[in-house]
Design a protein around this motif. Structure first.
Motif, short mmCIF file in Angstrom:
data_model
loop_
_atom_site.label_atom_id
_atom_site.label_comp_id
_atom_site.label_asym_id
_atom_site.label_seq_id
_atom_site.Cartn_x
_atom_site.Cartn_y
_atom_site.Cartn_z
N THR A 138 2.25 -1.67 14.18
CA THR A 138 2.72 -1.01 12.95
C THR A 138 4.10 -0.41 13.19
N ALA A 139 4.23 0.29 14.32
CA ALA A 139 5.51 0.96 14.62
C ALA A 139 6.64 -0.06 14.69
N GLN A 140 6.39 -1.19 15.34
CA GLN A 140 7.45 -2.21 15.43
C GLN A 140 7.84 -2.70 14.04
N TYR A 141 6.83 -2.97 13.19
CA TYR A 141 7.11 -3.44 11.83
C TYR A 141 7.90 -2.38 11.05
N VAL A 142 7.46 -1.11 11.19
CA VAL A 142 8.10 -0.02 10.44
C VAL A 142 9.55 0.17 10.91
N PHE A 143 9.76 0.17 12.23
CA PHE A 143 11.12 0.41 12.74
C PHE A 143 12.08 -0.72 12.30
N ASN A 144 11.52 -1.92 12.09
CA ASN A 144 12.36 -3.06 11.69
C ASN A 144 12.25 -3.39 10.21
N LEU A 180 13.33 -2.01 4.27
CA LEU A 180 13.44 -0.90 3.33
C LEU A 180 13.40 0.47 4.01
N ILE A 181 12.52 0.64 4.99
CA ILE A 181 12.33 1.99 5.55
C ILE A 181 12.76 2.15 7.01
N GLY A 182 13.16 1.03 7.62
CA GLY A 182 13.58 1.09 9.04
C GLY A 182 14.70 2.09 9.27
N LYS A 183 15.54 2.28 8.25
CA LYS A 183 16.72 3.17 8.38
C LYS A 183 16.33 4.61 8.74
N GLY A 210 4.35 7.46 17.71
CA GLY A 210 3.28 6.48 17.94
C GLY A 210 2.00 7.16 18.41
N GLU A 211 2.14 8.09 19.35
CA GLU A 211 0.96 8.80 19.89
C GLU A 211 0.28 9.60 18.78
N LEU A 212 1.11 10.25 17.95
CA LEU A 212 0.53 11.06 16.86
C LEU A 212 -0.20 10.18 15.85
N LEU A 213 0.41 9.03 15.54
CA LEU A 213 -0.25 8.10 14.60
C LEU A 213 -1.59 7.62 15.16
N LYS A 214 -1.61 7.33 16.46
CA LYS A 214 -2.86 6.87 17.09
C LYS A 214 -3.94 7.95 16.98
N ALA A 215 -3.56 9.18 17.31
CA ALA A 215 -4.54 10.28 17.25
C ALA A 215 -5.02 10.50 15.82
N GLN A 216 -4.08 10.40 14.88
CA GLN A 216 -4.42 10.62 13.46
C GLN A 216 -5.42 9.58 12.97
N PHE A 233 6.64 4.26 0.48
CA PHE A 233 5.29 4.47 0.99
C PHE A 233 4.55 3.12 1.05
N ASN A 234 4.70 2.31 -0.02
CA ASN A 234 4.05 1.00 -0.06
C ASN A 234 4.50 0.14 1.12
N ALA A 235 5.78 0.23 1.44
CA ALA A 235 6.32 -0.58 2.55
C ALA A 235 5.63 -0.18 3.86
N PHE A 236 5.44 1.12 4.06
CA PHE A 236 4.79 1.62 5.27
C PHE A 236 3.34 1.10 5.34
N VAL A 237 2.64 1.18 4.19
CA VAL A 237 1.24 0.74 4.16
C VAL A 237 1.16 -0.78 4.38
N ASN A 238 2.12 -1.53 3.83
CA ASN A 238 2.14 -2.98 4.05
C ASN A 238 2.33 -3.30 5.53
N ASP A 239 3.13 -2.49 6.20
CA ASP A 239 3.33 -2.70 7.64
C ASP A 239 2.03 -2.45 8.42
#
Ligand code: HEM
Length: 185
Positions: free
Chosen positions: A83-89, A92-95, A109-115, A147-153
């Motif tokens: 997910t992180a790789q997709y989001v960073f690249n 729309l939202i990589g910026k 990444g660690e926080l997302l995993k724990a969440q 937000f949709n872009a993040f969820v798609n990733d």
């Protein structure tokens, strides 16, 4: 000889009395019988972040928690790394992530995993900031489209890791439950 026997009897009686007293006290106040080691306060007060509106019970299927069905921590970790790789690249939202240091990206990444691990019913504790606080004001306020872009990733990462449709939908439902805290305009 008689005195010695008297002393022995008196000593034995005293011992019995003390034992009875000790037993009585412990029975009346059981807390005394429990180890005095307590959970450190810091642990008890660890970040009162509530993982939003997600009903963990709905994450169970045939008695297996969503956490188990995702392949436990390792499975979740693989999904979040992708997910992180997709989001960073993401075009729309990589910026929004360009300015983050390598360490900040790792921390995210660690926080997302724990969440996600906690939300799925796993033995993790999310210690990051509440979603509203950590996203408020990003790019002047995040939009539904972003937000949709993040969820798609996330969805793409779940597919890449072969997560089954039901589990995938449950993960996406959790992500969706955060929309109101993250989207500002
Ligand atoms: C379901 C959607 C999302 C989830 C679950 C999520 C989760 C998180 C988490 C756990 C953090 C770390 C909080 C902390 O530092 O204490 C974070 C930070 C961040 N998120 Fe999100 N996020 C989501 C959507 C988004 C979107 C749509 C964007 C931008 C388009 C975004 C951009 C960021 C940025 C830039 C940070 C770093 C903030 C900082 O370091 O101060 N997030 N997010």
């Amino acid at each position: 000889m008689k005195i010695q026997s008297l002393f022995t009897k008196a000593f034995a009686l005293t011992l019995v009395c003390i034992s009875v007293m000790v037993l009585t006290i412990f029975r009346l106040t059981p807390s005394l019988a429990v180890s005095t080691t307590t959970t450190p306060t810091a642990q008890l007060s660890a970040t009162p972040v509530i993982i939003a509106q997600y009903d963990l019970d709905s994450g169970r299927s045939g008695g297996r928690s969503l956490y188990k069905r995702l392949g436990e921590y390792d499975g979740i970790s693989a999904v979040i790394d992708d997910t992180a790789q997709y989001v960073f690249n993401d075009p729309l939202i990589g910026k929004y992530f360009i300015g983050l240091s390598t360490n900040s990206k790792q921390r995210l990444g660690e926080l997302l995993k724990a969440q996600f691990c906690q939300a799925a019913g796993g033995p993790c504790v999310y210690t990051g900031r509440p979603m509203k606080l950590s996203h408020s004001g990003i790019g002047g306020g995040l939009t539904n489209e972003e937000f949709n872009a993040f969820v798609n990733d996330i969805a793409q990462a779940l597919d890449k890791n072969g997560v089954k449709t039901k589990a995938k939908n449950e993960v996406l439902a959790f992500a969706e439950s955060l929309r109101g805290e993250i989207v500002e305009r």
